[in-house]
Structure formats: C-alpha cells, structure tokens
Design a protein around this motif. Structure first.
Motif, PDB file in Angstrom:
ATOM      1  N   MET A  49       0.838  -1.167   0.000  1.00 33.20           N
ATOM      2  CA  MET A  49       0.000   0.000   0.000  1.00 33.20           C
ATOM      3  C   MET A  49       0.891   1.240   0.000  1.00 33.20           C
ATOM      4  SD  MET A  49      -2.578   1.350   2.983  1.00 33.20           S
ATOM      5  CE  MET A  49      -3.374  -0.202   3.064  1.00 33.20           C
ATOM      6  N   THR A  50       0.521   2.211  -0.796  1.00 33.70           N
ATOM      7  CA  THR A  50       1.242   3.476  -0.798  1.00 33.70           C
ATOM      8  C   THR A  50       0.315   4.580  -0.323  1.00 33.70           C
ATOM      9  OG1 THR A  50       0.659   3.894  -3.083  1.00 33.70           O
ATOM     10  CG2 THR A  50       2.763   2.791  -2.689  1.00 33.70           C
ATOM     11  N   VAL A  51       0.865   5.495   0.444  1.00 31.47           N
ATOM     12  CA  VAL A  51       0.104   6.606   0.989  1.00 31.47           C
ATOM     13  C   VAL A  51       0.860   7.887   0.663  1.00 31.47           C
ATOM     14  CG1 VAL A  51      -0.737   7.657   3.120  1.00 31.47           C
ATOM     15  CG2 VAL A  51      -0.845   5.194   2.854  1.00 31.47           C
ATOM     16  N   ASP A  52       0.137   8.903   0.215  1.00 32.37           N
ATOM     17  CA  ASP A  52       0.747  10.196  -0.081  1.00 32.37           C
ATOM     18  C   ASP A  52       1.088  10.888   1.238  1.00 32.37           C
ATOM     19  OD1 ASP A  52       1.591  12.600  -1.109  1.00 32.37           O
ATOM     20  OD2 ASP A  52      -0.422  13.287  -1.646  1.00 32.37           O
ATOM     21  N   THR A  53       2.350  10.909   1.572  1.00 33.45           N
ATOM     22  CA  THR A  53       2.767  11.465   2.861  1.00 33.45           C
ATOM     23  C   THR A  53       3.005  12.968   2.807  1.00 33.45           C
ATOM     24  OG1 THR A  53       5.076  10.965   2.391  1.00 33.45           O
ATOM     25  CG2 THR A  53       3.813   9.300   3.597  1.00 33.45           C
ATOM     26  N   SER A  54       2.858  13.585   1.641  1.00 30.71           N
ATOM     27  CA  SER A  54       3.118  15.023   1.536  1.00 30.71           C
ATOM     28  C   SER A  54       2.122  15.840   2.351  1.00 30.71           C
ATOM     29  CB  SER A  54       3.102  15.466   0.074  1.00 30.71           C
ATOM     30  OG  SER A  54       1.830  15.254  -0.494  1.00 30.71           O
ATOM     31  N   ASN A  55       0.922  15.328   2.556  1.00 37.76           N
ATOM     32  CA  ASN A  55      -0.094  16.038   3.335  1.00 37.76           C
ATOM     33  C   ASN A  55      -0.255  15.464   4.737  1.00 37.76           C
ATOM     34  OD1 ASN A  55      -0.741  17.804   1.241  1.00 37.76           O
ATOM     35  ND2 ASN A  55      -2.109  16.297   0.330  1.00 37.76           N
ATOM     36  N   MET A  56       0.634  14.574   5.146  1.00 37.60           N
ATOM     37  CA  MET A  56       0.527  13.929   6.453  1.00 37.60           C
ATOM     38  C   MET A  56       1.346  14.707   7.487  1.00 37.60           C
ATOM     39  SD  MET A  56       1.549  10.027   7.521  1.00 37.60           S
ATOM     40  CE  MET A  56       0.454   9.260   6.363  1.00 37.60           C
ATOM     41  N   CYS A  57       0.824  14.812   8.672  1.00 38.59           N
ATOM     42  CA  CYS A  57       1.503  15.466   9.787  1.00 38.59           C
ATOM     43  C   CYS A  57       2.857  14.796  10.036  1.00 38.59           C
ATOM     44  CB  CYS A  57       0.615  15.362  11.018  1.00 38.59           C
ATOM     45  SG  CYS A  57       1.365  15.913  12.538  1.00 38.59           S
ATOM     46  N   SER A  58       3.889  15.605  10.274  1.00 37.46           N
ATOM     47  CA  SER A  58       5.231  15.040  10.476  1.00 37.46           C
ATOM     48  C   SER A  58       5.302  14.176  11.736  1.00 37.46           C
ATOM     49  CB  SER A  58       6.271  16.156  10.551  1.00 37.46           C
ATOM     50  OG  SER A  58       6.005  17.003  11.650  1.00 37.46           O
ATOM     51  N   HIS A  59       4.531  14.518  12.755  1.00 39.22           N
ATOM     52  CA  HIS A  59       4.501  13.697  13.970  1.00 39.22           C
ATOM     53  C   HIS A  59       3.933  12.313  13.657  1.00 39.22           C
ATOM     54  CE1 HIS A  59       5.522  16.989  16.662  1.00 39.22           C
ATOM     55  NE2 HIS A  59       4.688  17.736  15.961  1.00 39.22           N
ATOM     56  N   LEU A  60       2.886  12.295  12.852  1.00 39.08           N
ATOM     57  CA  LEU A  60       2.266  11.027  12.471  1.00 39.08           C
ATOM     58  C   LEU A  60       3.210  10.211  11.602  1.00 39.08           C
ATOM     59  CD1 LEU A  60      -0.125   9.118  12.479  1.00 39.08           C
ATOM     60  CD2 LEU A  60      -1.116  10.445  10.615  1.00 39.08           C
ATOM     61  N   GLN A  61       3.924  10.855  10.711  1.00 33.04           N
ATOM     62  CA  GLN A  61       4.892  10.139   9.874  1.00 33.04           C
ATOM     63  C   GLN A  61       5.924   9.430  10.734  1.00 33.04           C
ATOM     64  OE1 GLN A  61       6.688  12.444   6.755  1.00 33.04           O
ATOM     65  NE2 GLN A  61       4.743  13.384   6.193  1.00 33.04           N
ATOM     66  N   THR A  98      -6.201   6.419   3.648  1.00 28.58           N
ATOM     67  CA  THR A  98      -6.032   7.675   2.924  1.00 28.58           C
ATOM     68  C   THR A  98      -5.633   8.763   3.912  1.00 28.58           C
ATOM     69  OG1 THR A  98      -8.357   8.285   3.173  1.00 28.58           O
ATOM     70  CG2 THR A  98      -7.762   7.097   1.175  1.00 28.58           C
ATOM     71  N   VAL A  99      -4.963   9.779   3.393  1.00 27.16           N
ATOM     72  CA  VAL A  99      -4.590  10.924   4.214  1.00 27.16           C
ATOM     73  C   VAL A  99      -5.597  12.032   3.945  1.00 27.16           C
ATOM     74  CG1 VAL A  99      -2.818  12.642   4.674  1.00 27.16           C
ATOM     75  CG2 VAL A  99      -2.161  10.301   4.139  1.00 27.16           C
ATOM     76  N   ARG A 100      -6.202  12.506   5.023  1.00 25.34           N
ATOM     77  CA  ARG A 100      -7.142  13.626   4.951  1.00 25.34           C
ATOM     78  C   ARG A 100      -6.882  14.539   6.133  1.00 25.34           C
ATOM     79  NH1 ARG A 100     -12.310  10.103   3.824  1.00 25.34           N
ATOM     80  NH2 ARG A 100     -12.012   9.764   1.621  1.00 25.34           N
ATOM     81  N   SER A 101      -6.769  15.813   5.868  1.00 26.65           N
ATOM     82  CA  SER A 101      -6.556  16.813   6.923  1.00 26.65           C
ATOM     83  C   SER A 101      -5.369  16.438   7.798  1.00 26.65           C
ATOM     84  CB  SER A 101      -7.809  16.972   7.774  1.00 26.65           C
ATOM     85  OG  SER A 101      -8.903  17.346   6.995  1.00 26.65           O
ATOM     86  N   ARG A 102      -4.291  15.972   7.161  1.00 27.52           N
ATOM     87  CA  ARG A 102      -3.037  15.621   7.828  1.00 27.52           C
ATOM     88  C   ARG A 102      -3.151  14.397   8.732  1.00 27.52           C
ATOM     89  NH1 ARG A 102       0.881  19.440   7.709  1.00 27.52           N
ATOM     90  NH2 ARG A 102       1.569  19.028   9.830  1.00 27.52           N
ATOM     91  N   GLN A 103      -4.283  13.693   8.680  1.00 28.98           N
ATOM     92  CA  GLN A 103      -4.517  12.493   9.479  1.00 28.98           C
ATOM     93  C   GLN A 103      -4.624  11.285   8.555  1.00 28.98           C
ATOM     94  OE1 GLN A 103      -8.232  13.536  11.275  1.00 28.98           O
ATOM     95  NE2 GLN A 103      -7.260  14.616  12.961  1.00 28.98           N
ATOM     96  N   LEU A 104      -4.402  10.094   9.129  1.00 27.36           N
ATOM     97  CA  LEU A 104      -4.538   8.852   8.369  1.00 27.36           C
ATOM     98  C   LEU A 104      -5.871   8.213   8.712  1.00 27.36           C
ATOM     99  CD1 LEU A 104      -2.983   6.985   6.399  1.00 27.36           C
ATOM    100  CD2 LEU A 104      -2.333   5.647   8.403  1.00 27.36           C
TER     101      LEU A 104
END
Length: 77
Positions: free
Chosen positions: A1-13, A39-45
C-alpha cells in the motif's frame, strides 16, 4: 500500500514509519491485510476495512476509534 505522505503530519509520519514509532506495528499489519485501505485527509490517516472507516490516526491527538476492529485492539496493547 502506498500513501501520499506530503499532506501527512510530520509527527504522524514518525509514529508510523520509524521502527520505534508507536504506530509502526499497526502500519505493518495494514500492509499485510488486503481488506484494509488508508487515505490521508486533513493531515490524518483514515483507515478503512472493506470500505468502512474503522480508525483515524493523528500526529499529536489520540487515535479515534470508529468501529471495533482487530487494528484498534492493537492500539490497546
């Protein structure tokens, strides 16, 4: 599975992808489960099983359990 991490919160990453992260075992379980999508929405997974949302992970906030699921039980351990 691939997730677009560009919109993900750095803490969550860090919590998901680093080996010592609190959500890393959950991330590995998601990778092995064909019924689960994320999916990433509003910086959350947002995590889904068979199209139904089961869990929302945020960087600094507590995880939000939507439905009882095996993945949610992993967080309680």
């Amino acid at each position: 599975m691939t997730v677009d991490t560009s919109n993900m919160c750095s803490h969550l990453q860090r919590k998901l992808f680093e080996k010592d992260g609190i959500y890393h075992p959950l991330w590995l379980a998601i990778q092995d489960d064909a019924e689960v999508t994320a999916t990433v929405r509003s910086r959350q997974l947002h995590i889904y099983r068979n199209g139904k949302k089961v869990l929302v992970l945020a960087g600094k906030a507590a995880p939000k359990v939507i439905r009882d699921d095996n993945l949610c039980k992993m967080l309680q351990q």
